[in-house]
Design an enzyme around this catalytic site. Structure first.
Site, short mmCIF file in Angstrom:
data_model
loop_
_atom_site.label_atom_id
_atom_site.label_comp_id
_atom_site.label_asym_id
_atom_site.label_seq_id
_atom_site.Cartn_x
_atom_site.Cartn_y
_atom_site.Cartn_z
N HIS A 91 -3.57 -5.05 0.70
CA HIS A 91 -2.94 -6.05 2.33
C HIS A 91 -4.68 -7.36 2.46
O HIS A 91 -5.46 -7.62 1.88
CB HIS A 91 -4.56 -4.75 2.82
CG HIS A 91 -4.49 -3.72 3.18
ND1 HIS A 91 -2.66 -3.27 3.78
CD2 HIS A 91 -4.15 -2.15 3.19
CE1 HIS A 91 -2.65 -2.02 3.58
NE2 HIS A 91 -3.66 -1.70 3.55
N CYS A 150 0.65 -1.21 -0.15
CA CYS A 150 0.09 0.30 0.03
C CYS A 150 0.76 1.38 -0.41
O CYS A 150 1.55 1.64 -1.25
CB CYS A 150 -0.77 -0.27 0.52
SG CYS A 150 -2.03 1.18 1.03
#
Length: 495
Positions: free
Chosen positions: A437, A331
């Site tokens: 994630h 991310c």
């Protein structure tokens, strides 16, 4: 609606853990249970099936209850992002950014209305709500605007459990002081005290328990031993005590502990691997020579990138990568590993263009529109065709830069998944980056990735036919519930 409220004498008293255990205990007894936390401040988030963000702890509690996470289980999520400001998320959707001084003036009425609506909705679908407070219910300077603790308990007329962390010291004073600062109608709701994280002989504690019960007129309904298993944490302060102490681990993985580190629950599956030692490093610490370096997610990508550069950690990671070391960014860490991060609107603070680590051929633009969604993809690396589940949460769009014609080696980067926008890896499988994630939750993919590191060390590969982490998480939740149930009397809360 029937409910149980769990509050603590302090932050980190163990409210989340006890609430999670109760969800599983009562679910196993046949109740249809749902967790609830009116307002949560956390950087560990989960994306529901509807694409809404909630605190990761409430997702874990939902799984403990055997139900699907809903945004109503955590209707207000505050995500700190530096300079005393937070992003405000209402029922899963970002609605603005506000500083601490103005938050309650701008959002208190909307917040309480949202909490009432969420409680009413959950009350029509579930038999029992397990409601978790935040911090302490007795912060006298904040009580008039507290959306999370005794205001919820009074609204539900919920029998309330007060949890105290005995490891901190002063546990009896914490309990007595908390009760002294509650209003009479609030104190009346406290039906039991739980002493948490106890190490030692119960007989030594018993005189103190008898004194406490006589002093406050409320029973101590549980003394919970210290729980050894790794449990999802809400706050990055927990990472200070989270470094692995495995003495015989084959692999050492360093995770950079960024100031605004987010979703570090991504690494719980790595910590669960017996052969892996995970160490969280401050940017000011020496990087050393780990088997892999992970740059995690963050709520303030640019600010944390600049800190890495000022501290020297960015240069250390670049040298480590140049020497053949394995680096993965997730991310915000993925964005940092690119060439440029641009924030033309100043969404993260100061507008401008910022040089990245230049490890990946991507350029990122920070945008106001957040992407939050669950994903199901298929892997290209380290093994073709592995199913991978996870979720995205990011406020940036990354574009893969086309390599110049005079540098054909730049074409060595390939899509990590069948969605080309979700991640990249180089031909040596040393430089990795992804928006996904939960990537390590996928057991076969995690083992295949670890086996690349093991091969570099000349170690035998681990079996890849393993279950996903959710099955191990289920075992941890069952173990937690069994341990807590043997030391906790819930009778005063269910009668």
């Amino acid at each position: 609606m029937k409910s149980i409220m769990v509050v603590g004498t302090t932050s980190h008293a163990g409210k989340s853990l006890i609430s999670t255990a109760i969800c599983r205990i009562l679910s196993r007894r046949g109740w249809r249970v749902a967790p609830f936390k009116g307002q949560n401040m956390a950087l560990n988030a989960y994306v529901t099936a509807s694409g809404g963000e909630i605190g990761y702890a409430q997702a874990v509690q939902a799984w403990a209850a055997g139900v699907v996470p809903w945004v109503e289980m955590n209707p207000i999520l505050l995500k700190p992002q530096g300079d005393m400001t937070s992003q405000v998320i209402i029922k899963g959707r970002p609605v603005g950014k506000v500083n601490a001084a103005d938050y309650y003036e701008q959002y208190f009425e909307l917040g309480w209305r949202t909490i009432e609506e969420s409680l009413q909705h959950l009350g029509t679908e579930f038999d029992l709500l397990i409601c978790e407070g935040a911090g302490s219910p007795a912060e006298i300077n904040l009580k008039h605007r507290d959306l999370t603790n005794m205001r919820v308990a009074k609204y539900l007329n919920a029998p309330t459990l007060l949890v105290v962390d005995i490891e901190r010291g002063g546990a009896f004073a914490h309990v007595v002081g908390t009760l002294e600062l509650l209003e009479p109608e609030e104190r009346e709701l406290i039906k039991g005290v739980v002493i948490n994280k106890f190490r030692g002989q119960r007989s030594i504690l018993e005189p103190g328990i008898k004194w406490l019960e006589a002093r406050i007129g409320i029973p101590v309904v549980g003394v919970i031993p210290y729980f050894q298993e790794t449990f999802p944490a809400e706050d990055s302060l927990d990472l200070l005590e989270r470094n692995s102490h495995k003495t015989q681990a084959d692999l050492n993985i360093a995770v950079i502990r960024l100031p605004r580190i987010a979703n570090f629950t991504d690494f719980d599956p790595l910590e669960s691997e017996p052969s892996v030692s995970v160490k969280y490093l401050s940017p000011k610490q020496d990087l050393g020579h780990p088997d892999a370096v992970i740059i995690p997610g963050t709520k303030t990508t640019i600010a944390d990138l600049l800190l890495l550069q000022r501290s020297g950690m960015a240069e250390a990671i670049q040298h480590y990568a140049a020497s053949g070391g394995t680096v993965m960014g997730i991310c915000g860490g993925f964005q940092m590993m690119g060439q440029i991060i641009a924030d033309p609107e100043g969404i993260e603070g100061q507008a401008g263009r910022f040089q990245g680590l230049n490890l990946l051929p991507i350029r990122t633009v920070i945008t106001g529109q957040k992407i939050a969604r669950q994903r199901q993809v298929s892997s290209n690396y380290p093994q073709m065709g592995l199913p991978v589940n996870g979720f995205e949460i990011h406020q940036g769009r990354s574009r893969i830069e086309q390599p110049p014609s005079d540098k054909p080696d730049s074409q060595a980067f390939q899509p990590l998944f069948d969605d080309v926008n979700l991640g990249l890896v180089d031909s040596c499988q040393s430089i990795w980056g992804t928006y996904l994630h939960g990537i390590f939750d996928n057991g076969p993919w995690r083992r295949a990735w670890l086996n690349r590191l093991r091969q570099q060390r000349g170690l035998k590969s681990l079996p890849t036919g393993v279950a996903n982490y959710r099955e191990q998480r289920e075992q941890i939740l069952d173990s937690l519930a069994t341990e807590v149930e043997s030391h906790l009397d819930l009778t005063p809360f269910l009668s």
